[in-house]
Design a protein around this motif. Structure first.
Motif, PDB file in Angstrom:
ATOM      1  N   SER A 130       0.826  -1.213   0.000  1.00  0.00           N
ATOM      2  CA  SER A 130       0.000   0.000   0.000  1.00  0.00           C
ATOM      3  C   SER A 130       0.858   1.259   0.000  1.00  0.00           C
ATOM      4  O   SER A 130       0.501   2.255  -0.636  1.00  0.00           O
ATOM      5  CB  SER A 130      -0.937   0.006   1.213  1.00  0.00           C
ATOM      6  N   ALA A 131       1.996   1.221   0.682  1.00  0.00           N
ATOM      7  CA  ALA A 131       2.892   2.376   0.702  1.00  0.00           C
ATOM      8  C   ALA A 131       3.428   2.670  -0.695  1.00  0.00           C
ATOM      9  O   ALA A 131       3.595   3.835  -1.078  1.00  0.00           O
ATOM     10  CB  ALA A 131       4.048   2.140   1.672  1.00  0.00           C
ATOM     11  N   LEU A 132       3.676   1.620  -1.477  1.00  0.00           N
ATOM     12  CA  LEU A 132       4.186   1.825  -2.833  1.00  0.00           C
ATOM     13  C   LEU A 132       3.072   2.188  -3.805  1.00  0.00           C
ATOM     14  O   LEU A 132       3.230   3.100  -4.617  1.00  0.00           O
ATOM     15  CB  LEU A 132       4.913   0.565  -3.331  1.00  0.00           C
ATOM     16  N   SER A 133       1.955   1.504  -3.724  1.00  0.00           N
ATOM     17  CA  SER A 133       0.888   1.725  -4.706  1.00  0.00           C
ATOM     18  C   SER A 133       0.066   2.972  -4.410  1.00  0.00           C
ATOM     19  O   SER A 133      -0.575   3.513  -5.310  1.00  0.00           O
ATOM     20  CB  SER A 133      -0.054   0.510  -4.761  1.00  0.00           C
ATOM     21  N   GLY A 134       0.069   3.406  -3.157  1.00  0.00           N
ATOM     22  CA  GLY A 134      -0.765   4.537  -2.784  1.00  0.00           C
ATOM     23  C   GLY A 134      -2.223   4.164  -2.635  1.00  0.00           C
ATOM     24  O   GLY A 134      -3.073   5.026  -2.434  1.00  0.00           O
ATOM     25  N   VAL A 135      -2.531   2.883  -2.728  1.00  0.00           N
ATOM     26  CA  VAL A 135      -3.900   2.399  -2.600  1.00  0.00           C
ATOM     27  C   VAL A 135      -4.073   1.885  -1.173  1.00  0.00           C
ATOM     28  O   VAL A 135      -3.421   0.912  -0.786  1.00  0.00           O
ATOM     29  CB  VAL A 135      -4.193   1.264  -3.609  1.00  0.00           C
ATOM     30  N   PRO A 136      -4.915   2.532  -0.376  1.00  0.00           N
ATOM     31  CA  PRO A 136      -5.116   2.036   0.986  1.00  0.00           C
ATOM     32  C   PRO A 136      -5.638   0.595   0.969  1.00  0.00           C
ATOM     33  O   PRO A 136      -6.479   0.250   0.151  1.00  0.00           O
ATOM     34  CB  PRO A 136      -6.167   2.989   1.573  1.00  0.00           C
ATOM     35  N   ASP A 137      -5.121  -0.217   1.856  1.00  0.00           N
ATOM     36  CA  ASP A 137      -5.569  -1.604   1.969  1.00  0.00           C
ATOM     37  C   ASP A 137      -5.523  -2.309   0.605  1.00  0.00           C
ATOM     38  O   ASP A 137      -6.495  -2.917   0.153  1.00  0.00           O
ATOM     39  CB  ASP A 137      -6.980  -1.662   2.563  1.00  0.00           C
ATOM     40  N   ASP A 138      -4.371  -2.238  -0.049  1.00  0.00           N
ATOM     41  CA  ASP A 138      -4.209  -2.749  -1.416  1.00  0.00           C
ATOM     42  C   ASP A 138      -4.143  -4.274  -1.440  1.00  0.00           C
ATOM     43  O   ASP A 138      -3.092  -4.873  -1.645  1.00  0.00           O
ATOM     44  CB  ASP A 138      -2.961  -2.142  -2.055  1.00  0.00           C
ATOM     45  N   THR A 139      -5.297  -4.892  -1.248  1.00  0.00           N
ATOM     46  CA  THR A 139      -5.382  -6.350  -1.236  1.00  0.00           C
ATOM     47  C   THR A 139      -5.037  -6.936  -2.601  1.00  0.00           C
ATOM     48  O   THR A 139      -4.342  -7.954  -2.687  1.00  0.00           O
ATOM     49  CB  THR A 139      -6.791  -6.799  -0.793  1.00  0.00           C
ATOM     50  N   ASP A 140      -5.497  -6.285  -3.680  1.00  0.00           N
ATOM     51  CA  ASP A 140      -5.202  -6.799  -5.028  1.00  0.00           C
ATOM     52  C   ASP A 140      -3.694  -6.893  -5.259  1.00  0.00           C
ATOM     53  O   ASP A 140      -3.183  -7.914  -5.719  1.00  0.00           O
ATOM     54  CB  ASP A 140      -5.822  -5.903  -6.105  1.00  0.00           C
ATOM     55  N   GLY A 141      -2.995  -5.821  -4.954  1.00  0.00           N
ATOM     56  CA  GLY A 141      -1.549  -5.804  -5.145  1.00  0.00           C
ATOM     57  C   GLY A 141      -0.838  -6.800  -4.245  1.00  0.00           C
ATOM     58  O   GLY A 141       0.135  -7.445  -4.652  1.00  0.00           O
ATOM     59  N   THR A 142      -1.337  -6.950  -3.021  1.00  0.00           N
ATOM     60  CA  THR A 142      -0.712  -7.870  -2.072  1.00  0.00           C
ATOM     61  C   THR A 142      -0.903  -9.318  -2.507  1.00  0.00           C
ATOM     62  O   THR A 142       0.035 -10.121  -2.452  1.00  0.00           O
ATOM     63  CB  THR A 142      -1.279  -7.640  -0.653  1.00  0.00           C
ATOM     64  N   VAL A 143      -2.092  -9.650  -2.983  1.00  0.00           N
ATOM     65  CA  VAL A 143      -2.342 -11.013  -3.474  1.00  0.00           C
ATOM     66  C   VAL A 143      -1.442 -11.300  -4.676  1.00  0.00           C
ATOM     67  O   VAL A 143      -0.829 -12.373  -4.774  1.00  0.00           O
ATOM     68  CB  VAL A 143      -3.828 -11.216  -3.829  1.00  0.00           C
ATOM     69  N   ALA A 144      -1.338 -10.349  -5.601  1.00  0.00           N
ATOM     70  CA  ALA A 144      -0.498 -10.549  -6.789  1.00  0.00           C
ATOM     71  C   ALA A 144       0.960 -10.760  -6.388  1.00  0.00           C
ATOM     72  O   ALA A 144       1.637 -11.659  -6.903  1.00  0.00           O
ATOM     73  CB  ALA A 144      -0.629  -9.352  -7.726  1.00  0.00           C
ATOM     74  N   LEU A 145       1.437  -9.937  -5.466  1.00  0.00           N
ATOM     75  CA  LEU A 145       2.832 -10.061  -5.035  1.00  0.00           C
ATOM     76  C   LEU A 145       3.064 -11.381  -4.319  1.00  0.00           C
ATOM     77  O   LEU A 145       4.042 -12.087  -4.604  1.00  0.00           O
ATOM     78  CB  LEU A 145       3.205  -8.887  -4.123  1.00  0.00           C
ATOM     79  N   TRP A 146       2.167 -11.739  -3.412  1.00  0.00           N
ATOM     80  CA  TRP A 146       2.349 -12.980  -2.657  1.00  0.00           C
ATOM     81  C   TRP A 146       2.273 -14.194  -3.567  1.00  0.00           C
ATOM     82  O   TRP A 146       3.039 -15.148  -3.416  1.00  0.00           O
ATOM     83  CB  TRP A 146       1.303 -13.091  -1.551  1.00  0.00           C
ATOM     84  N   ALA A 147       1.386 -14.162  -4.539  1.00  0.00           N
ATOM     85  CA  ALA A 147       1.293 -15.275  -5.489  1.00  0.00           C
ATOM     86  C   ALA A 147       2.590 -15.401  -6.288  1.00  0.00           C
ATOM     87  O   ALA A 147       3.085 -16.514  -6.532  1.00  0.00           O
ATOM     88  CB  ALA A 147       0.105 -15.067  -6.434  1.00  0.00           C
ATOM     89  N   PHE A 148       3.162 -14.275  -6.682  1.00  0.00           N
ATOM     90  CA  PHE A 148       4.432 -14.288  -7.402  1.00  0.00           C
ATOM     91  C   PHE A 148       5.539 -14.876  -6.525  1.00  0.00           C
ATOM     92  O   PHE A 148       6.292 -15.754  -6.957  1.00  0.00           O
ATOM     93  CB  PHE A 148       4.805 -12.867  -7.851  1.00  0.00           C
ATOM     94  N   LEU A 149       5.646 -14.392  -5.292  1.00  0.00           N
ATOM     95  CA  LEU A 149       6.700 -14.873  -4.392  1.00  0.00           C
ATOM     96  C   LEU A 149       6.559 -16.365  -4.130  1.00  0.00           C
ATOM     97  O   LEU A 149       7.531 -17.123  -4.243  1.00  0.00           O
ATOM     98  CB  LEU A 149       6.654 -14.109  -3.065  1.00  0.00           C
ATOM     99  N   HIS A 150       5.356 -16.789  -3.792  1.00  0.00           N
ATOM    100  CA  HIS A 150       5.151 -18.200  -3.498  1.00  0.00           C
ATOM    101  C   HIS A 150       5.381 -19.065  -4.741  1.00  0.00           C
ATOM    102  O   HIS A 150       6.013 -20.112  -4.664  1.00  0.00           O
ATOM    103  CB  HIS A 150       3.751 -18.445  -2.937  1.00  0.00           C
ATOM    104  N   GLY A 151       4.878 -18.601  -5.870  1.00  0.00           N
ATOM    105  CA  GLY A 151       5.086 -19.350  -7.102  1.00  0.00           C
ATOM    106  C   GLY A 151       6.556 -19.517  -7.422  1.00  0.00           C
ATOM    107  O   GLY A 151       7.008 -20.601  -7.820  1.00  0.00           O
TER     108      GLY A 151
END
Length: 195
Positions: A130-151
């Motif tokens: 959220s600090a990078l995207s500027g989107v409060p509670d950026d669940t979409d960005g967090t899911v995308a990032l976590w999926a990338f990391l885990h994958g």
């Protein structure tokens, strides 16, 4: 016979973590754990009801340790560098503690919004995204990032990158995700029709 006073949940978890690290989840059983601690298996049940309770406690401990590593990695850095450091720390943790990392991924019923170490871990990553995207509670960005990391972790662990390895695929994928997050921050908010 009373259980030994020296036996504490922290001591049990420490030894259980060692067994897990050395032999995987199959090595995580009450009798070998008791033997390693020099106590009767029944002594363990005063602290943990069963093997599943022990695993849940180890999972919580792992979530706390990973969360602390991610927090340390990005402290006092600007948002993009903080998130890059956070992602590298995630990858390093998964490589260093593969068995413990595996506990975090065990199938379980959804526990949406329940407080605890897993939720705290999620929030640590969510805050950085959220600090990078500027989107409060950026669940979409967090899911995308976590999926990338885990994958990436799963592909690396499985050997599917082959002999050539991932090359700079991690860096390229992470840069693309972070660029996308920054674009969301720079994009003007649109209300209503775009026409």
């Amino acid at each position: 016979m009373p259980y030994p006073a020296k036996l504490t949940p922290a001591l049990i978890l420490h030894e259980a973590g060692r067994l897990l690290d050395e032999g995987g989840e199959d090595a995580l059983n009450m009798r070998p754990l008791a033997a390693a601690l020099g106590v009767q298996a029944s002594s363990l049940y005063h602290h943990f009801a069963d093997r599943e309770a022990l695993k849940r406690a180890l999972e919580d401990e792992t979530a706390l340790a990973l969360g602390a590593a991610l927090q340390r990695a990005g402290e006092a850095l600007p948002p993009r560098r903080a998130l890059q450091a956070t992602c590298q720390a995630y990858l390093d943790f998964a490589r260093t503690y593969p068995q413990r990392y595996g506990l975090l991924l065990a199938p379980r019923p959804p526990a949406v919004g329940l407080p605890g170490p897993g939720k705290d871990l999620w929030n640590a990553v969510l805050d950085r995204v959220s600090a990078l995207s500027g989107v409060p509670d950026d669940t979409d960005g967090t899911v995308a990032l976590w999926a990338f990391l885990h994958g990436f972790v799963v592909l690396e662990r499985s050997g599917l990158f082959g002999l050539s390895g991932p090359q700079r695929g991690f860096e390229a994928g992470l840069a693309a995700l972070l660029d996308g997050m920054e674009c969301r921050k720079a994009a003007p908010a649109h209300g209503g029709n775009l026409a």
